[in-house]
Design a protein around this motif. Structure first.
Motif, PDB file in Angstrom:
ATOM      1  N   LEU A 296       0.834  -1.212   0.000  1.00  0.00           N
ATOM      2  CA  LEU A 296       0.000   0.000   0.000  1.00  0.00           C
ATOM      3  C   LEU A 296       0.865   1.257   0.000  1.00  0.00           C
ATOM      4  N   SER A 297       2.023   1.176   0.623  1.00  0.00           N
ATOM      5  CA  SER A 297       2.900   2.338   0.682  1.00  0.00           C
ATOM      6  C   SER A 297       3.562   2.645  -0.665  1.00  0.00           C
ATOM      7  N   TRP A 298       3.435   1.704  -1.622  1.00  0.00           N
ATOM      8  CA  TRP A 298       4.060   1.885  -2.932  1.00  0.00           C
ATOM      9  C   TRP A 298       3.077   2.288  -4.026  1.00  0.00           C
ATOM     10  N   THR A 299       1.821   1.825  -3.924  1.00  0.00           N
ATOM     11  CA  THR A 299       0.879   2.044  -5.022  1.00  0.00           C
ATOM     12  C   THR A 299       0.406   3.495  -5.098  1.00  0.00           C
ATOM     13  N   HIS A 300       0.176   3.955  -6.324  1.00  0.00           N
ATOM     14  CA  HIS A 300      -0.323   5.315  -6.561  1.00  0.00           C
ATOM     15  C   HIS A 300      -1.696   5.303  -7.236  1.00  0.00           C
ATOM     16  N   PHE A 301      -2.289   4.105  -7.340  1.00  0.00           N
ATOM     17  CA  PHE A 301      -3.583   3.968  -7.980  1.00  0.00           C
ATOM     18  C   PHE A 301      -4.669   3.760  -6.918  1.00  0.00           C
ATOM     19  N   VAL A 302      -5.730   4.550  -6.988  1.00  0.00           N
ATOM     20  CA  VAL A 302      -6.797   4.492  -5.987  1.00  0.00           C
ATOM     21  C   VAL A 302      -7.440   3.109  -5.942  1.00  0.00           C
ATOM     22  N   VAL A 303      -7.665   2.521  -7.114  1.00  0.00           N
ATOM     23  CA  VAL A 303      -8.312   1.195  -7.169  1.00  0.00           C
ATOM     24  C   VAL A 303      -7.471   0.168  -6.438  1.00  0.00           C
ATOM     25  N   PHE A 304      -6.154   0.174  -6.679  1.00  0.00           N
ATOM     26  CA  PHE A 304      -5.271  -0.770  -6.011  1.00  0.00           C
ATOM     27  C   PHE A 304      -5.242  -0.507  -4.505  1.00  0.00           C
ATOM     28  N   ALA A 305      -5.249   0.776  -4.122  1.00  0.00           N
ATOM     29  CA  ALA A 305      -5.261   1.118  -2.696  1.00  0.00           C
ATOM     30  C   ALA A 305      -6.528   0.589  -2.030  1.00  0.00           C
TER      31      ALA A 305
END
Length: 407
Positions: A296-305
């Protein structure tokens, strides 16, 4: 389905849903009202801190009450008393009235500190021992329902109808929950006898006795301390991620809390199928929870978060159900209330300290860096405790083999 089979627990579950959603509705409205009146997050921070303080003082007291007095009386009484304080928020109109928010928030939290151990220790009394894992997984579903129906929907209701309607709703929910609990048939005759025996035992004596009796309880005590510290980071980062990282504002906060609710609700599909190795399974789930937080600390996509928050809660739900089941089986029934009250006190105290330190750390660290540290810490904690269990099991086998060879 279990909820249909266990009639008495079904009532406790329903009361928890009614009580929890009403409380969440009100909490969201109170925090929004504070921001409108003050224009600052300082009052919000004070209110959140005030809600944690009563657990330090009244958590152990509530636990002792649960072991000494009829649980039905405790649950119904605390719900009815909280109706009065839930309605006092209606009288808050300006900054001069903020003292009402602080006092009522404190007293509502006192009620919860007394209510929580009584409710949790009532579960083993209402269900069969072999059903504890399924019931504890249902408890995670309850939290999920409250998050989705309370935190997420509460903001929408407060926005459309104003905060006052949520305060009335909370008061009515306390009344409804008390009415439901009053119909539950508790086996209190056994508790009455145990309560008389416990009157001469001090809180510290009970704690030492229970801890010394069980290695799993010792491991879970360490786990409770470490996880509570990490949870403080998570609680702070949910809002920070939503507002500062993804720029979604309050909608994002509700979205991510909704994801947590979905994950907890879905955890029942796996947790209720488990039959053994609860402690090891719980620690493995803790490791996976840390992995999701790390990602979670790496992703920048809302869907993935959103999906990762679902995964975090999914693993947390299974792990919590496993840990609660181990505690309910390992701790003697006559000490359930005391120990659950103490664990809640320890957890909430450390959670409060952790939230403060996490907020302070954000002055020096980027949110994603702090999240990465938190996720890694979960993984390391799980590995450390799994290694401790493996070492203990190995030593036990060696002693057993030596005894057999000597014979």
């Amino acid at each position: 389905m279990l909820i249909r089979q266990e009639k008495q627990y079904r009532k406790l579950f329903l009361a928890g849903v009614v009580n929890g959603i009403g409380d969440r509705f009100s909490s969201v409205a109170v925090l929004a009202m504070l921001l409108q009146l003050t224009g600052s997050g300082f009052a919000v921070g004070i209110t959140l801190a005030i809600r944690l303080i009563p657990f330090v003082i009244f958590g152990p007291i509530g636990g002792r009450f649960a072991d000494r007095f009829p649980r039905k009386m405790i649950l119904v009484t605390t719900d009815l008393i909280r109706i009065v304080f839930a309605l006092t928020f209606l009288f808050v109109d300006s900054k001069e009235d903020l003292w009402i928010v602080y006092v009522s928030s404190f007293l509502l939290a006192v009620g919860e500190a007394i209510y929580a151990p009584a409710r949790k220790s009532a579960i083993p009394l209402l269900v069969k021992k072999e059903q504890l894992m399924k019931v504890n997984s249902l408890e995670q579903v309850l939290i999920g329902i409250v998050l989705i129906g309370g935190a997420f929907s509460g903001g929408i209701v407060a926005f459309i109808f104003g905060p006052h309607i949520t305060f009335w709703f909370n008061a009515v929910s306390f009344l409804g929950a008390a009415a439901i609990v009053s119909t539950i048939a508790f086996p209190e005759h056994k508790q009455d006898m145990e309560g008389k025996l416990l009157e001469k035992e001090s809180l510290w004596f009970v704690f030492k006795k229970v801890i010394s009796m069980s290695v799993p309880v010792q491991i879970l005590l360490i786990c409770e301390v470490l996880i509570a510290f990490m949870n403080g980071i998570d609680n702070v980062l949910i809002s920070v991620y939503a507002v500062n990282e993804y720029h979604l504002g309050d909608v994002g906060v509700g979205l991510f809390y909704g994801a947590l609710g979905i994950g907890l609700a879905l955890s029942y599909s796996v947790a209720n199928r488990l039959r053994k190795n609860f402690l090891v399974t719980g620690l493995l789930c803790l490791m996976l929870e840390g992995t999701f937080l790390f990602l979670l600390s790496w992703t920048h996509f809302v869907v993935f978060a959103f999906l990762l928050f679902c995964g975090v809660a999914f693993m947390s739900g299974i792990g919590n159900a496993c840990f609660d089941t181990v505690l309910m089986k390992e701790i003697p029934e006559e000490h359930h209330g005391t120990m659950f009250g103490l664990l809640a006190t320890i957890g909430n105290t450390i959670l409060g300290i952790s939230m403060f330190l996490a907020g302070f750390a954000l002055h020096y660290l980027l949110p994603r860096s702090l999240g990465l540290i938190g996720g890694a810490a979960y993984i390391l904690i799980a590995i450390f405790l799994l290694a401790a269990i493996s070492t203990k099991a190995y030593r036990k086998r060696r002693i057993s083999q030596k005894d057999m060879s000597s014979v």
